[in-house]
Design an enzyme around this catalytic site. Structure first.
Site, PDB file in Angstrom:
ATOM      1  N   CYS A   2     -40.777  -6.165 -50.451  1.00  0.00           N
ATOM      2  CA  CYS A   2     -41.321  -6.681 -51.355  1.00  0.00           C
ATOM      3  C   CYS A   2     -41.614  -7.991 -52.380  1.00  0.00           C
ATOM      4  O   CYS A   2     -40.563  -9.150 -51.777  1.00  0.00           O
ATOM      5  CB  CYS A   2     -41.450  -6.012 -53.012  1.00  0.00           C
ATOM      6  SG  CYS A   2     -41.242  -4.420 -53.012  1.00  0.00           S
ATOM      7  N   ARG A  27     -44.438 -10.531 -45.128  1.00  0.00           N
ATOM      8  CA  ARG A  27     -42.881  -9.799 -45.110  1.00  0.00           C
ATOM      9  C   ARG A  27     -43.431  -8.011 -45.469  1.00  0.00           C
ATOM     10  O   ARG A  27     -42.587  -6.962 -45.126  1.00  0.00           O
ATOM     11  CB  ARG A  27     -42.625  -9.331 -46.860  1.00  0.00           C
ATOM     12  CG  ARG A  27     -42.084 -10.756 -46.968  1.00  0.00           C
ATOM     13  CD  ARG A  27     -41.549 -11.652 -48.344  1.00  0.00           C
ATOM     14  NE  ARG A  27     -40.903 -10.774 -49.091  1.00  0.00           N
ATOM     15  CZ  ARG A  27     -39.330 -11.402 -49.238  1.00  0.00           C
ATOM     16  NH1 ARG A  27     -38.962 -12.792 -48.674  1.00  0.00           N
ATOM     17  NH2 ARG A  27     -37.942 -10.297 -49.880  1.00  0.00           N
ATOM     18  N   TRP A  74     -43.637  -3.624 -51.012  1.00  0.00           N
ATOM     19  CA  TRP A  74     -43.418  -2.801 -49.583  1.00  0.00           C
ATOM     20  C   TRP A  74     -42.884  -1.336 -50.385  1.00  0.00           C
ATOM     21  O   TRP A  74     -41.386  -1.516 -50.984  1.00  0.00           O
ATOM     22  CB  TRP A  74     -42.481  -3.079 -48.561  1.00  0.00           C
ATOM     23  CG  TRP A  74     -42.194  -2.022 -47.610  1.00  0.00           C
ATOM     24  CD1 TRP A  74     -43.663  -1.867 -46.633  1.00  0.00           C
ATOM     25  CD2 TRP A  74     -41.296  -1.634 -47.788  1.00  0.00           C
ATOM     26  NE1 TRP A  74     -42.787  -1.574 -46.153  1.00  0.00           N
ATOM     27  CE2 TRP A  74     -41.454  -0.808 -46.419  1.00  0.00           C
ATOM     28  CE3 TRP A  74     -40.472  -1.228 -48.278  1.00  0.00           C
ATOM     29  CZ2 TRP A  74     -40.417  -0.169 -45.672  1.00  0.00           C
ATOM     30  CZ3 TRP A  74     -39.001  -0.047 -47.772  1.00  0.00           C
ATOM     31  CH2 TRP A  74     -39.257   0.771 -46.023  1.00  0.00           C
ATOM     32  N   ASN A  99     -37.701  -6.149 -56.768  1.00  0.00           N
ATOM     33  CA  ASN A  99     -37.660  -6.142 -55.207  1.00  0.00           C
ATOM     34  C   ASN A  99     -36.572  -5.544 -55.346  1.00  0.00           C
ATOM     35  O   ASN A  99     -35.506  -6.168 -55.949  1.00  0.00           O
ATOM     36  CB  ASN A  99     -37.275  -7.605 -55.103  1.00  0.00           C
ATOM     37  CG  ASN A  99     -37.160  -7.039 -52.919  1.00  0.00           C
ATOM     38  OD1 ASN A  99     -37.330  -8.076 -52.893  1.00  0.00           O
ATOM     39  ND2 ASN A  99     -37.792  -6.257 -52.453  1.00  0.00           N
ATOM     40  N   GLY A 100     -36.564  -4.153 -54.510  1.00  0.00           N
ATOM     41  CA  GLY A 100     -35.234  -3.473 -54.464  1.00  0.00           C
ATOM     42  C   GLY A 100     -35.417  -1.663 -55.183  1.00  0.00           C
ATOM     43  O   GLY A 100     -36.069  -1.459 -55.186  1.00  0.00           O
ATOM     44  N   GLU A 478     -34.700  -2.645 -26.866  1.00  0.00           N
ATOM     45  CA  GLU A 478     -35.541  -3.901 -27.606  1.00  0.00           C
ATOM     46  C   GLU A 478     -36.963  -4.029 -27.177  1.00  0.00           C
ATOM     47  O   GLU A 478     -37.802  -3.765 -28.025  1.00  0.00           O
ATOM     48  CB  GLU A 478     -34.714  -5.231 -27.257  1.00  0.00           C
ATOM     49  CG  GLU A 478     -36.061  -6.566 -28.176  1.00  0.00           C
ATOM     50  CD  GLU A 478     -35.815  -6.028 -29.416  1.00  0.00           C
ATOM     51  OE1 GLU A 478     -35.459  -5.390 -30.221  1.00  0.00           O
ATOM     52  OE2 GLU A 478     -36.809  -7.132 -29.804  1.00  0.00           O
ATOM     53  N   LYS A 482     -39.925  -2.561 -29.292  1.00  0.00           N
ATOM     54  CA  LYS A 482     -41.345  -3.327 -29.759  1.00  0.00           C
ATOM     55  C   LYS A 482     -42.121  -2.494 -30.029  1.00  0.00           C
ATOM     56  O   LYS A 482     -43.319  -2.503 -30.311  1.00  0.00           O
ATOM     57  CB  LYS A 482     -41.090  -4.953 -28.920  1.00  0.00           C
ATOM     58  CG  LYS A 482     -40.322  -5.755 -28.961  1.00  0.00           C
ATOM     59  CD  LYS A 482     -40.548  -6.489 -30.358  1.00  0.00           C
ATOM     60  CE  LYS A 482     -39.916  -6.281 -30.610  1.00  0.00           C
ATOM     61  NZ  LYS A 482     -39.009  -6.970 -31.865  1.00  0.00           N
ATOM     62  N   GLU A 485     -42.368   0.009 -32.510  1.00  0.00           N
ATOM     63  CA  GLU A 485     -43.325  -1.206 -33.584  1.00  0.00           C
ATOM     64  C   GLU A 485     -44.367  -1.306 -34.014  1.00  0.00           C
ATOM     65  O   GLU A 485     -45.212  -1.151 -34.707  1.00  0.00           O
ATOM     66  CB  GLU A 485     -41.982  -1.958 -34.031  1.00  0.00           C
ATOM     67  CG  GLU A 485     -40.537  -1.699 -34.030  1.00  0.00           C
ATOM     68  CD  GLU A 485     -40.387  -3.900 -34.554  1.00  0.00           C
ATOM     69  OE1 GLU A 485     -39.734  -3.697 -35.064  1.00  0.00           O
ATOM     70  OE2 GLU A 485     -39.866  -4.317 -33.676  1.00  0.00           O
ATOM     71  N   HIS A 501     -28.560  12.900 -17.456  1.00  0.00           N
ATOM     72  CA  HIS A 501     -27.980  14.280 -18.152  1.00  0.00           C
ATOM     73  C   HIS A 501     -28.762  14.561 -19.076  1.00  0.00           C
ATOM     74  O   HIS A 501     -28.470  15.052 -20.165  1.00  0.00           O
ATOM     75  CB  HIS A 501     -26.635  12.686 -18.769  1.00  0.00           C
ATOM     76  CG  HIS A 501     -26.140  12.853 -17.939  1.00  0.00           C
ATOM     77  ND1 HIS A 501     -25.318  13.666 -17.482  1.00  0.00           N
ATOM     78  CD2 HIS A 501     -25.779  11.378 -17.399  1.00  0.00           C
ATOM     79  CE1 HIS A 501     -24.148  13.017 -16.368  1.00  0.00           C
ATOM     80  NE2 HIS A 501     -24.517  12.049 -16.406  1.00  0.00           N
ATOM     81  N   LYS A 600     -41.249  -6.918 -43.098  1.00  0.00           N
ATOM     82  CA  LYS A 600     -39.952  -7.982 -42.801  1.00  0.00           C
ATOM     83  C   LYS A 600     -38.897  -8.535 -43.593  1.00  0.00           C
ATOM     84  O   LYS A 600     -39.356  -7.895 -44.921  1.00  0.00           O
ATOM     85  CB  LYS A 600     -40.944  -9.782 -42.788  1.00  0.00           C
ATOM     86  CG  LYS A 600     -40.058 -10.579 -42.125  1.00  0.00           C
ATOM     87  CD  LYS A 600     -40.235 -10.623 -39.934  1.00  0.00           C
ATOM     88  CE  LYS A 600     -39.827 -10.943 -39.682  1.00  0.00           C
ATOM     89  NZ  LYS A 600     -39.654 -11.112 -38.569  1.00  0.00           N
TER      90      LYS A 600
HETATM   91  N1  HGA Z   1     -38.148   0.127 -55.699  1.00  0.00           N
HETATM   92  C1  HGA Z   1     -40.068  -0.376 -55.763  1.00  0.00           C
HETATM   93  C2  HGA Z   1     -39.498  -1.920 -55.039  1.00  0.00           C
HETATM   94  C3  HGA Z   1     -40.020  -1.192 -53.301  1.00  0.00           C
HETATM   95  C4  HGA Z   1     -39.292  -3.078 -53.041  1.00  0.00           C
HETATM   96  O1  HGA Z   1     -38.303  -3.290 -53.229  1.00  0.00           O
HETATM   97  N2  HGA Z   1     -39.745  -2.508 -51.807  1.00  0.00           N
HETATM   98  O2  HGA Z   1     -39.665  -4.179 -50.768  1.00  0.00           O
HETATM   99  C5  HGA Z   1     -41.340   0.296 -55.657  1.00  0.00           C
HETATM  100  O3  HGA Z   1     -41.493   1.320 -55.038  1.00  0.00           O
HETATM  101  O4  HGA Z   1     -42.016   0.675 -56.201  1.00  0.00           O
END
Ligand code: HGA
Length: 605
Positions: A2, A27, A74, A99-100, A478, A482, A485, A501, A600
């Site tokens: 986020c 990000r 995100w 964000n969080g 790695e 890549k 991803e 094995h 990111k």
């Molecule tokens: N938990 C919140 C914010 C998600 C977040 O910080 N992502 O990096 C949500 O799901 O909206």
């Protein structure tokens, strides 16, 4: 992850916020939104598409205002739908971006529902908006300060209130938030890059801080609510940093920037000395009897590679742990151990938490290898080495990895020297190799046309195996990461000796097996492992040092590396793997710079 942008100004803040969101797009996000306080009420626009689409919506509705917050989401809690996109409102009064992760959101939600609040999303975030509203008595700062005491988990928030149209309040705990200082205007953002071109005067908030901004004022308070003066730094983030130039994707651009990035990371290197890692490095490194490396993802593989260097060059015991595991594991601390964290952004939530956990266990000697000098990681570690990769936009890390390896090699040499294991002749030889490294990387990049030819083949497969031995095993890991991803091909890496094995059962004539074949002590063993693959029909794609005498033949495709680079060989061998992943993804038509589900700067747990 986020991204947050907020602005209070005497001008329409919409362009600044949309530009900020575009700068945060790298990000990774799945939806976005903006809220404005305009003419005594809150307006909002949200989209599950790109920021460009949000911009069209906002322009179409002629939204404008002097106070606003915006967000790229995100999703962690609730699907990426419009209803779950931020900003979240509480009634018509409070708007908030976050964000969080709020860990106690279920308890708070039940409590707020009992008070009559009606939720319109599945997010954890919405509880914060209603909680602030429930505590609001005419002073937004007080409501936010009291709300954050109820929150468990991690958050950076920016909040506005319809009734205070020239004020914005922010708070951070575990997620990054900066304040941008302008002329009669102030901003909040997840990182300084979002504000590039708007202001270069930045304040990095500390854990537990709240901030109250208006046109002319910026007041910061610590977790106890005491005024907390914080340094204003002038941050030179190049405003044109997110330009692609002649490249199709940022990942491609960043792969080709590696000679420059490594050269910048080594800039000013005159010799191997502890001061490379900070003024107080000598006593700390002298007292160190072992090393614990904490990191996630690609940085973890850099750490695994460094273990080989440190144990063989410096003869010091090294443990490498995935940060998200270490922080919750019942481990045995050791007081003379140096804790080394590796993080591109310096804000990786799991790595920061692991560092703090190690500190709580009494391990206070810490060093970070980090690409962002102003990050929380650098602020919290006693010693640091700042890689100079430059801003990395592609979600799949490339130049950050090779510059981390460069810094970790230097650390191995410094520790070796302190422990009396580096002769002047050896030091001179290593310095020569390091100085030549950017040129050696450029020569490997010239292999691109051969790798493009392989990518066609690869794009038709759904699985791939990567093999390496010794110090090239983390490079195989790695390479597989890549490919996963960005091309979404299922790829796994094994130390080649492990094939028999278990994973050999997967090998058929449909299975491409990428093999990293440097001319080292394990080459003959590796050749036997390759025979085991061929005997089962597996298709080998080998990156071989020029002096390995591995020839192309039926079922064995070989690309020759320009030169055998001895102990620094992992830095060269990862480059064709980056290019292979990139070109395979191109053929498959995936979104290379913003691969699905990934982000990111991983600022949530
Ligand atoms: N938990 C919140 C914010 C998600 C977040 O910080 N992502 O990096 C949500 O799901 O909206």
């Amino acid at each position: 992850m986020c991204g947050i942008v907020g602005a209070v100004a005497k001008r329409n803040v919409v362009p600044v916020m949309l530009e900020g969101l575009k700068r945060l797009e790298y990000r990774g996000y799945d939806s976005c939104g903006i809220a404005l306080c305009t003419e005594g009420h809150l307006e909002r626009s949200r989209s599950t598409s790109r920021v460009a689409e949000l911009e069209k919506q906002v322009n179409g509705r002629h939204l404008s205002g002097f106070l606003g917050i915006a967000h790229t989401r995100w999703a962690t809690h609730g699907a990426p739908t419009t209803d779950n996109a931020h900003p979240h409102f509480s009634g018509e009064r409070i708007a908030l971006v976050h964000n969080g992760i709020i860990e106690n959101h279920a308890v708070l939600r039940a409590e707020l529902e009992a008070k009559g609040y009606v939720f319109s999303s599945q997010t954890d975030t919405e509880v914060i908006a209603h909680l602030i509203d429930s505590l609001y008595q005419g002073d937004l700062l007080k409501a936010v300060q009291s709300a954050v005491t109820r929150l468990r988990g991690a958050f950076a928030i920016a909040v506005i209130c319809r009734d205070e149209p020239q004020r914005m309040v922010g708070a951070r705990q575990g997620s990054p938030l900066v304040v941008g200082i302008g002329e009669n205007e102030h901003f909040l953002a997840s990182d300084a890059l979002a504000l590039a071109g708007t202001t270069d005067r930045i304040v990095y908030l500390e854990e537990g801080d709240t901030v109250d901004i208006s046109l002319n004022d910026c007041h910061i308070y610590d977790a106890q609510g005491r005024p907390a003066p914080r340094e204003v730094r002038v941050v030179s983030v190049y405003a044109g940093v997110s330009e692609l130039g002649p490249y199709r994707h940022f990942m491609q651009k960043e792969i080709f920037e590696q000679p420059r990035a490594i050269s910048d990371t080594l800039q000013g290197l005159a010799g191997i000395s502890p001061e490379l890692f900070g003024d107080g490095a000598l006593p700390i490194l002298q007292q160190t009897d072992s090393i614990l490396i904490l990191a996630c993802g690609t940085s973890y593989y850099a750490g695994l590679t460094a273990k080989y260097w440190m144990e063989s060059i410096a003869r010091i015991p090294v443990e490498v742990e995935i940060a998200s595991e270490y922080r919750y594991r019942d481990s045995v601390p050791s007081p003379n151990r140096l804790v080394v964290t590796i993080s591109q952004s310096g804000e990786t939530a799991d790595t920061l938490a692991a560092l703090r956990h190690a500190r709580d266990l009494g391990m206070n000697r810490s060093l970070t290898i980090c690409n962002v000098a102003t990050s929380a990681m650098v602020r919290e570690c006693a010693l640091s080495y700042i890689t100079r990769a430059g801003v990395e936009i592609g979600v799949a890390s490339t130049k950050a990895f090779t510059t981390q390896l460069t810094a970790l090699f230097l650390l191995s040499l410094v520790i070796a020297k302190i422990r009396g294991r580096l002769t002047p002749e050896q030091e001179a030889a290593h310095m020569k190799s390091l100085r030549h490294l950017p040129v050696a990387v450029s020569a490997v990049l010239a292999l691109e046309p051969q790798i493009i030819a392989w990518a066609e083949d690869f794009s038709r497969h759904n699985d791939a195996l990567f093999l390496g031995r010794g110090i090239h095993y983390p490079i195989a890991l790695e390479g597989a990461l890549k490919l996963k991803e960005i091309s979404y091909i299922h790829a796994e890496a094994y130390p080649a000796g492990e094939l028999k094995h278990g994973p050999l059962a997967l090998v058929t004539d449909k299975m491409p097996v990428v093999t990293i074949a440097p001319n080292d002590d394990l080459l003959e063993k590796l050749k036997s492992n390759m025979q085991e693959v061929r005997a089962r029909g597996g298709q080998l794609y080998v990156f071989a040092d020029s002096d390995t005498r591995i020839m192309s033949q039926e079922g064995i495709h070989v690309i020759r590396m320009p030169e055998n680079y001895g102990q620094l060989s992992p830095i060269l061998h990862v480059i064709p793997l980056q290019l292979l992943a990139y070109h395979t993804a191109l053929v498959r038509g995936t979104d290379v710079d913003k691969p699905r589900n990934l982000a990111k700067s991983v600022t949530v747990e």
